[in-house]
Design a protein around this motif. Structure first.
Motif, PDB file in Angstrom:
ATOM      1  N   ASP A  57      -0.199 -91.502  41.780  1.00  0.00           N
ATOM      2  CA  ASP A  57       0.710 -90.614  42.497  1.00  0.00           C
ATOM      3  C   ASP A  57       0.795 -89.246  41.826  1.00  0.00           C
ATOM      4  OD1 ASP A  57       1.181 -92.701  44.188  1.00  0.00           O
ATOM      5  OD2 ASP A  57       3.056 -93.321  43.241  1.00  0.00           O
ATOM      6  N   THR A  58       0.739 -89.218  40.494  1.00  0.00           N
ATOM      7  CA  THR A  58       0.798 -87.944  39.780  1.00  0.00           C
ATOM      8  C   THR A  58      -0.425 -87.097  40.070  1.00  0.00           C
ATOM      9  OG1 THR A  58       2.098 -88.977  38.019  1.00  0.00           O
ATOM     10  CG2 THR A  58       1.038 -86.884  37.517  1.00  0.00           C
ATOM     11  N   VAL A  59      -1.607 -87.718  40.035  1.00  0.00           N
ATOM     12  CA  VAL A  59      -2.841 -86.982  40.314  1.00  0.00           C
ATOM     13  C   VAL A  59      -2.841 -86.468  41.746  1.00  0.00           C
ATOM     14  CG1 VAL A  59      -5.335 -87.196  40.523  1.00  0.00           C
ATOM     15  CG2 VAL A  59      -4.173 -88.194  38.564  1.00  0.00           C
ATOM     16  N   ALA A  60      -2.366 -87.305  42.692  1.00  0.00           N
ATOM     17  CA  ALA A  60      -2.346 -86.888  44.091  1.00  0.00           C
ATOM     18  C   ALA A  60      -1.423 -85.689  44.302  1.00  0.00           C
ATOM     19  CB  ALA A  60      -1.908 -88.052  44.978  1.00  0.00           C
ATOM     20  N   GLY A  61      -0.327 -85.612  43.559  1.00  0.00           N
ATOM     21  CA  GLY A  61       0.606 -84.501  43.724  1.00  0.00           C
ATOM     22  C   GLY A  61       0.548 -83.487  42.612  1.00  0.00           C
ATOM     23  N   GLU A  79       1.703-106.496  35.284  1.00  0.00           N
ATOM     24  CA  GLU A  79       2.686-105.816  36.125  1.00  0.00           C
ATOM     25  C   GLU A  79       2.958-104.403  35.624  1.00  0.00           C
ATOM     26  OE1 GLU A  79       7.340-106.360  37.602  1.00  0.00           O
ATOM     27  OE2 GLU A  79       6.362-107.882  36.364  1.00  0.00           O
ATOM     28  N   LYS A  80       3.134-104.276  34.318  1.00  0.00           N
ATOM     29  CA  LYS A  80       3.381-102.952  33.750  1.00  0.00           C
ATOM     30  C   LYS A  80       2.150-102.060  33.875  1.00  0.00           C
ATOM     31  CE  LYS A  80       6.972-104.356  30.477  1.00  0.00           C
ATOM     32  NZ  LYS A  80       8.023-103.544  31.138  1.00  0.00           N
ATOM     33  N   ALA A  81       0.972-102.654  33.697  1.00  0.00           N
ATOM     34  CA  ALA A  81      -0.255-101.865  33.859  1.00  0.00           C
ATOM     35  C   ALA A  81      -0.415-101.395  35.298  1.00  0.00           C
ATOM     36  CB  ALA A  81      -1.469-102.691  33.431  1.00  0.00           C
ATOM     37  N   GLY A  82      -0.045-102.243  36.240  1.00  0.00           N
ATOM     38  CA  GLY A  82      -0.120-101.848  37.644  1.00  0.00           C
ATOM     39  C   GLY A  82       0.823-100.703  37.960  1.00  0.00           C
ATOM     40  N   LYS A  83       2.043-100.754  37.416  1.00  0.00           N
ATOM     41  CA  LYS A  83       2.998 -99.675  37.651  1.00  0.00           C
ATOM     42  C   LYS A  83       2.515 -98.372  37.015  1.00  0.00           C
ATOM     43  CE  LYS A  83       7.116-102.587  38.091  1.00  0.00           C
ATOM     44  NZ  LYS A  83       8.443-102.934  37.536  1.00  0.00           N
ATOM     45  N   ALA A  84       1.911 -98.482  35.833  1.00  0.00           N
ATOM     46  CA  ALA A  84       1.376 -97.279  35.195  1.00  0.00           C
ATOM     47  C   ALA A  84       0.230 -96.691  36.020  1.00  0.00           C
ATOM     48  CB  ALA A  84       0.896 -97.605  33.780  1.00  0.00           C
ATOM     49  N   THR A  85      -0.594 -97.552  36.591  1.00  0.00           N
ATOM     50  CA  THR A  85      -1.677 -97.074  37.445  1.00  0.00           C
ATOM     51  C   THR A  85      -1.136 -96.398  38.698  1.00  0.00           C
ATOM     52  OG1 THR A  85      -3.093 -98.876  36.661  1.00  0.00           O
ATOM     53  CG2 THR A  85      -3.765 -97.759  38.682  1.00  0.00           C
ATOM     54  N   GLU A  86      -0.094 -96.980  39.287  1.00  0.00           N
ATOM     55  CA  GLU A  86       0.526 -96.367  40.460  1.00  0.00           C
ATOM     56  C   GLU A  86       1.090 -94.993  40.112  1.00  0.00           C
ATOM     57  OE1 GLU A  86       3.453 -98.964  42.075  1.00  0.00           O
ATOM     58  OE2 GLU A  86       2.116-100.697  42.117  1.00  0.00           O
ATOM     59  N   LEU A  87       1.752 -94.907  38.966  1.00  0.00           N
ATOM     60  CA  LEU A  87       2.333 -93.634  38.552  1.00  0.00           C
ATOM     61  C   LEU A  87       1.243 -92.595  38.330  1.00  0.00           C
ATOM     62  CD1 LEU A  87       4.791 -91.972  37.715  1.00  0.00           C
ATOM     63  CD2 LEU A  87       4.568 -92.915  35.412  1.00  0.00           C
ATOM     64  N   ALA A  88       0.143 -93.000  37.678  1.00  0.00           N
ATOM     65  CA  ALA A  88      -0.957 -92.069  37.437  1.00  0.00           C
ATOM     66  C   ALA A  88      -1.592 -91.623  38.748  1.00  0.00           C
ATOM     67  CB  ALA A  88      -2.004 -92.730  36.539  1.00  0.00           C
ATOM     68  N   PHE A  93       6.562 -85.569  34.529  1.00  0.00           N
ATOM     69  CA  PHE A  93       5.752 -86.719  34.908  1.00  0.00           C
ATOM     70  C   PHE A  93       4.867 -87.170  33.756  1.00  0.00           C
ATOM     71  CE2 PHE A  93       7.194 -85.845  39.077  1.00  0.00           C
ATOM     72  CZ  PHE A  93       6.979 -86.999  39.816  1.00  0.00           C
ATOM     73  N   LEU A  94       4.450 -86.234  32.897  1.00  0.00           N
ATOM     74  CA  LEU A  94       3.687 -86.633  31.724  1.00  0.00           C
ATOM     75  C   LEU A  94       4.539 -87.505  30.813  1.00  0.00           C
ATOM     76  CD1 LEU A  94       1.106 -86.457  30.077  1.00  0.00           C
ATOM     77  CD2 LEU A  94       1.965 -84.341  29.048  1.00  0.00           C
ATOM     78  N   GLY A  95       5.800 -87.142  30.644  1.00  0.00           N
ATOM     79  CA  GLY A  95       6.696 -87.972  29.846  1.00  0.00           C
ATOM     80  C   GLY A  95       6.891 -89.348  30.449  1.00  0.00           C
ATOM     81  N   ARG A  96       7.006 -89.408  31.779  1.00  0.00           N
ATOM     82  CA  ARG A  96       7.142 -90.710  32.437  1.00  0.00           C
ATOM     83  C   ARG A  96       5.896 -91.566  32.221  1.00  0.00           C
ATOM     84  NH1 ARG A  96       9.814 -89.237  38.345  1.00  0.00           N
ATOM     85  NH2 ARG A  96      11.813 -88.471  37.566  1.00  0.00           N
ATOM     86  N   TYR A  97       4.723 -90.939  32.321  1.00  0.00           N
ATOM     87  CA  TYR A  97       3.503 -91.728  32.132  1.00  0.00           C
ATOM     88  C   TYR A  97       3.356 -92.172  30.682  1.00  0.00           C
ATOM     89  CZ  TYR A  97      -1.305 -93.255  32.243  1.00  0.00           C
ATOM     90  OH  TYR A  97      -2.434 -94.017  32.135  1.00  0.00           O
ATOM     91  N   ARG A  98       3.765 -91.332  29.750  1.00  0.00           N
ATOM     92  CA  ARG A  98       3.714 -91.737  28.340  1.00  0.00           C
ATOM     93  C   ARG A  98       4.607 -92.947  28.106  1.00  0.00           C
ATOM     94  NH1 ARG A  98       4.183 -85.686  25.703  1.00  0.00           N
ATOM     95  NH2 ARG A  98       1.937 -85.216  25.643  1.00  0.00           N
ATOM     96  N   ALA A  99       5.801 -92.903  28.674  1.00  0.00           N
ATOM     97  CA  ALA A  99       6.717 -94.039  28.514  1.00  0.00           C
ATOM     98  C   ALA A  99       6.128 -95.297  29.141  1.00  0.00           C
ATOM     99  CB  ALA A  99       8.069 -93.708  29.137  1.00  0.00           C
TER     100      ALA A  99
END
Length: 716
Positions: A214-218, A203-212, A231-237
């Motif tokens: 969305d970040t790349v798209a924007g 579940e956490k890996a899926g959320k990290a993938t979603e965040l990555a 957003f880099l800080g959010r992805y690190r967390a």
């Protein structure tokens, strides 16, 4: 099914009610490959079990000093080695084939569902989750399918070995037959906790993938606003949370692995100790003891598949659950409830006027119709409705094309009749020629579509970025989602792709929102010329596009409230003018605020008429307001200049107060000859008799505008 036969002609209809049901359905569809893998696995494990028998025969032959039996034992061991080599090779080959074909089946199902849902998919599930399902989750599901056949072969082999040991050496065989099942189920109490931790990790890996994702798209937008570090800080967390969850999950699996080593070791020690006692007492021969010892040692290998299948299931179950969730998504369809629309024949392609009974929007056939809607989200939903088969939470009547309900057409037929390009079209990676190679009527060549969309600068940029040096823009590559291009360039390429298809009805939702005004005007002319005689709907509030529309429909609060030429709507529809000119609507005012505004308007005209000061008493305000109503309303109704008796028309004070009123409603200020530099649309269109700019002093009566009359009547 072989890898060379992929893709499947029909991947089937999955059981998406739950993750385990989906895995079961997938296993049934892989039944042929599973049986092959089980057979080769049995050959492999039979060879392993035969080694223990051969070793026992060889040892006993040496003890008995029998060269013949030693040779036979050697030949038997060689035969077992050949069986192990052949079985292991073919088992691996077939198991990997099962893995790949299962993953391919899931990917085909996901691709089919994505094509079926279209833009509705990302409104029901996050784009990052779709990416996670189609990549990592597909591998996990394939792993379970591949491990299942090896596990089945291991279970059968262990059962046969235990039975053989009981027959060959009853004393030791019984001990092994009791101990092996205990070893197999010893880890079961640990599996729920391990599975739970694995679910949390996934579940956490899926959320990290979603965040990555969305970040790349924007990323372009993030760089523009300086939000990269945030957003880099959010992805690190999120990444650290995944790491911690993975470590916790690995601890549990390491405990299971330790149990899988400890308990078989204890069983092996018990067998050796008890067998040695039997051999010393003459209960069994030395060769029998070696056979049992070798068999127990080799049993540890198939027992490892119990741990593997437990891990594969724990990791694939959440993946299958997410895949089943995506595959269970459906478009909302109400064909049976609509009634009276009838079914159309297969292959029929309707034509004619496009009509939406919900909003009352009528799009005449063969004309360019612009739709202005103050709410961009509502505009997007309406654009999707016009394409038919819209994913709507509430039942509503279908859009009609030539009197035929689009929702009653097959999805591919509806898409062929009406093509909808949404606000954020996606450009797939590949060459420009591949991008424009879409199903089409063949009447519009790619060159004409690119010219109409004004893509000259885009072609130049692609030629400069080309690596083959051919100079042909159609052979130039486009990066994923067109990220190497600007937003306006991506929009124009997507527009050219839509123009190439040349559908019966083309619906464009804000096709030039990222384009400068100079280019936008050229695009508007190009689209109108290329689509001449074809039905085109453009959702926009840009005056440059609205000027080229044959007809403009204004949608307010979900209903078409006005329709006609752009300039006419500017003059007659204040709400339309507010949307097009980006005017802000006055906020809800209190009674005191309304009274203050009313007092200001009455005072301005009273001062001009009386030439004195004005008091703000309630009685005085009501008396003046009444006088304003009685003395001016009749004059406005007859088209004469309004004012108190004796008021001089056309004075500078009149210009000043009219200017205040006009500015409130977005009209040109006094002394303004026309639109400001760079301004186009309604302000220029508002200039005219009685509503345009006035310069200098004019003693002649000026006819009152309808807006001014409405203002005076409102103040009364």
């Amino acid at each position: 099914m072989q890898i060379r036969d992929l893709p499947y002609a029909d991947p089937g209809t999955p059981d998406a009610r739950s993750g385990p049901r989906f895995l079961l359905w997938l296993g049934r569809n892989q039944l042929g490959g599973q049986l092959k893998a089980v057979c080769w696995g049995l050959l492999h494990f039979a060879g392993i079990a035969g080694l223990s028998v051969g070793a026992g025969l060889a040892v006993q032959a040496v003890v008995d000093r029998s060269g013949g039996r030693l040779a036979v034992a050697g030949g038997f061991i060689a035969l077992c080695g050949a069986a192990i080599a052949l079985g292991d090779t073919m088992l691996h080959r077939v198991a990997i084939t099962n893995w790949i074909t299962a993953a391919a089946r899931v990917q085909q199902l996901l691709a089919r569902k994505t094509a079926e849902l279209g833009a509705a998919l990302t409104r029901q599930v996050a784009a990052g989750e779709v990416v996670a399902v189609s990549t990592g989750d597909v591998e996990k599901i394939g792993w379970f399918v591949e491990a299942l056949s090896r596990f089945a072969a291991a279970v059968i082999a262990i059962a046969l070995i235990c039975v053989g040991l009981v027959v060959y050496v009853p004393e030791l065989g019984t001990l092994v037959a009791i101990g092996v099942p205990v070893l197999a189920v010893a880890v079961l109490p640990l599996l729920p906790r391990a599975t739970k931790r694995a679910d949390i990790q996934r579940e956490k890996a899926g959320k990290a993938t979603e965040l990555a994702s969305d970040t790349v798209a924007g990323l372009r937008v993030l760089r523009g606003i300086g939000g990269e570090e945030l957003f880099l800080g959010r992805y690190r967390a999120a990444s650290q949370e995944v790491r911690e969850a993975a470590v916790r999950s690995a601890r549990m699996w390491s405990l299971i692995s330790a149990v899988q080593v400890l308990l078989p070791g204890a069983l092996l020690i018990s067998v050796i100790w008890y067998g040695a006692r039997l051999a010393l007492d003459g209960g069994i021969e030395v060769g029998g003891l070696v056979t049992v010892y070798s068999a127990v040692t080799l049993l540890l290998f198939p027992l490892r598949h119990f741990e593997e299948i437990a891990m594969a299931y724990s990791f694939s179950r959440p993946s299958a659950k997410r895949a089943a969730r995506v595959l269970s998504l459906e478009r909302t369809a109400y064909e049976d409830e609509r009634g009276g629309l009838g079914r159309v024949e297969a292959g029929a392609r309707p034509a004619g006027d496009l009509y939406d009974p919900v909003t009352g929007l009528l799009v005449p056939a063969g004309r360019l119709t612009a739709v202005v809607c103050g709410d961009p989200d509502a505009a997007g939903r309406l654009a999707e409705r016009l394409g038919g088969h819209a994913a709507e939470p509430v039942m509503s009547a279908s859009v009609l094309l030539g009197g035929v309900a689009l929702d009653d057409l097959p999805l591919d037929a509806a898409r062929g009749a009406v093509l909808v390009q949404d606000k954020d079209p996606v450009l797939l990676s590949g060459t420009l020629a591949e991008l424009l190679d879409v199903p089409s009527s063949g009447d519009v060549a790619p060159e004409r579509a690119l010219f109409a969309a004004h893509c000259g600068d885009v072609l130049d940029a692609l030629v400069q970025a080309s690596v083959d040096g051919s100079g042909d823009p159609l052979r130039s590559p486009i990066t994923e989602r067109g990220r190497s291009l600007s937003g306006g360039q991506r929009q124009r390429l997507a527009l050219a792709r839509s123009l190439v298809t040349d559908p019966e009805v083309l619906v464009l939702d804000e096709p030039t929102s990222a384009v400068d005004s100079h280019t936008e005007a050229r695009v508007a002319r190009g689209v109108k010329e290329l689509r001449a005689g074809r039905t085109t709907v453009v959702f926009t509030s840009s005056p440059l596009l609205l000027e080229h529309a044959d007809r403009v429909a204004f949608v307010h609060e979900g209903t078409v409230t006005a329709a006609g030429p752009h300039r006419e709507l500017l003059r007659t529809e204040p709400a339309y003018r507010a949307v097009v000119t980006r005017e802000t609507e006055p906020e809800e005012r209190t009674e005191g605020e309304r009274r203050a505004e009313r007092e200001h308007r009455v005072r301005a005209r009273a001062e001009r008429a009386r030439g004195g000061e004005y008091t703000t008493g309630v009685g005085t305000l009501d008396a003046l307001d009444s006088a304003l109503d009685d003395g001016l309303a009749e004059g406005f109704g007859a088209g004469r200049t309004g004012g108190f008796p004796g008021e001089r028309a056309g004075t500078r004070d009149d210009q000043r107060t009219d200017g205040l009123s006009d500015r409130h409603h977005g009209a040109p200020r006094a002394g303004q000859d026309g639109p400001r530099p760079g301004q186009d649309g309604p302000r220029a269109a508002n200039s005219g008799p009685g509503n345009g700019p006035r310069t200098g002093h004019d003693d002649s009566p000026a006819p009152a505008t309808p807006r001014a009359q409405e203002e005076i009547e409102e103040s009364a």
